[in-house]
Design a protein around this motif. Sequence first.
Motif, PDB file in Angstrom:
ATOM      1  N   MET A  23       0.973  -1.272   0.029  1.00 36.40           N
ATOM      2  CA  MET A  23      -0.033   0.104   0.093  1.00 36.40           C
ATOM      3  C   MET A  23       0.964   1.250  -0.032  1.00 36.40           C
ATOM      4  O   MET A  23       1.575   1.436   0.839  1.00 36.40           O
ATOM      5  CB  MET A  23      -0.943   0.086   1.216  1.00 36.40           C
ATOM      6  CG  MET A  23      -1.842   1.378   1.459  1.00 36.40           C
ATOM      7  SD  MET A  23      -2.771   1.055   2.940  1.00 36.40           S
ATOM      8  CE  MET A  23      -1.522   1.475   4.255  1.00 36.40           C
ATOM      9  N   ASN A  80      -4.088   0.898  -2.588  1.00 36.30           N
ATOM     10  CA  ASN A  80      -3.512  -0.631  -2.581  1.00 36.30           C
ATOM     11  C   ASN A  80      -3.247  -1.211  -3.882  1.00 36.30           C
ATOM     12  O   ASN A  80      -3.424  -0.737  -4.796  1.00 36.30           O
ATOM     13  CB  ASN A  80      -4.822  -1.353  -2.013  1.00 36.30           C
ATOM     14  CG  ASN A  80      -5.123  -1.264  -0.566  1.00 36.30           C
ATOM     15  OD1 ASN A  80      -4.310  -1.489   0.320  1.00 36.30           O
ATOM     16  ND2 ASN A  80      -6.524  -0.971  -0.238  1.00 36.30           N
ATOM     17  N   ASP A 118     -12.641   0.841  -0.452  1.00 33.41           N
ATOM     18  CA  ASP A 118     -11.606   0.787  -1.419  1.00 33.41           C
ATOM     19  C   ASP A 118     -12.386   0.492  -2.838  1.00 33.41           C
ATOM     20  O   ASP A 118     -13.448  -0.074  -2.845  1.00 33.41           O
ATOM     21  CB  ASP A 118     -10.744  -0.143  -1.279  1.00 33.41           C
ATOM     22  CG  ASP A 118      -9.354  -0.089  -2.161  1.00 33.41           C
ATOM     23  OD1 ASP A 118      -9.249   0.934  -2.900  1.00 33.41           O
ATOM     24  OD2 ASP A 118      -8.654  -1.141  -2.171  1.00 33.41           O
TER      25      ASP A 118
END
Length: 240
Positions: free
Chosen positions: A38, A221, A181
Amino acid sequence: KGMSKILSTLVFLGISATAFAQPVLKIGGEVGGTFGTMSQKFYGETRETQFQAGFKIGAVLDIGFNDHFSLQPGLFLTTNGGSESNHDKYFSTGAGLPTSDHDNRRYHVTWLQLPVYALYKTGDEYSDRFFAGFGPYIGMAIGGKFEQEYTNTLNGQDITKRPNSNLRIGYEPKDQMGRYDLGLQATAGYETLFGLYFRVFYGYGLLNVAPNPDSENAFHNSVGGITIGFLFKPGSNRGY
């Protein structure tokens, strides 16, 4: 003219049959390993990050529209998403004493993830075949751990703090990770006649998952992996 009408009718019937054909539905389980990181930017400073190994498990639904094209949504639990980062800062105090800060942070994040692949498959469902595809995914952080080792060195003396805790998820000042996300994933693999398949995949998060997301504070990510799964037709005596 008569032959042209017959051919036109046959083509029309073929297109209609394909358009209204019953999709072939298969369901399956999938499990494997991940290797991800990340990216981290704090207050405008980009930090060096390392990859972490993780684990994922879940299920997929394969909706086959014909021998070659299918839509494949899934639902997965992925552990140890996140990354480890290091940051060093060297400066002097007002009295001119040499000082340094070393900040090591480890984010171990558990994600619930829903990918949706558009797949192309070679061959037909009664043969071994390769497949490849891509699509979006959405993710939700549901837990994890946060580990930090912060060392301040002043005039040769180290003072170290280790504030380890459960990961605080949300968008408040006290939080350490954003909850949601969104990104894109690509995949390729090999599917056997009997439903066993192997997959490699890679995904990149488009959404900033920092708890205070802006241009100066950004987490993204990036994760790949290898999994194995098995597809079968519900209610079929052959399974596959």
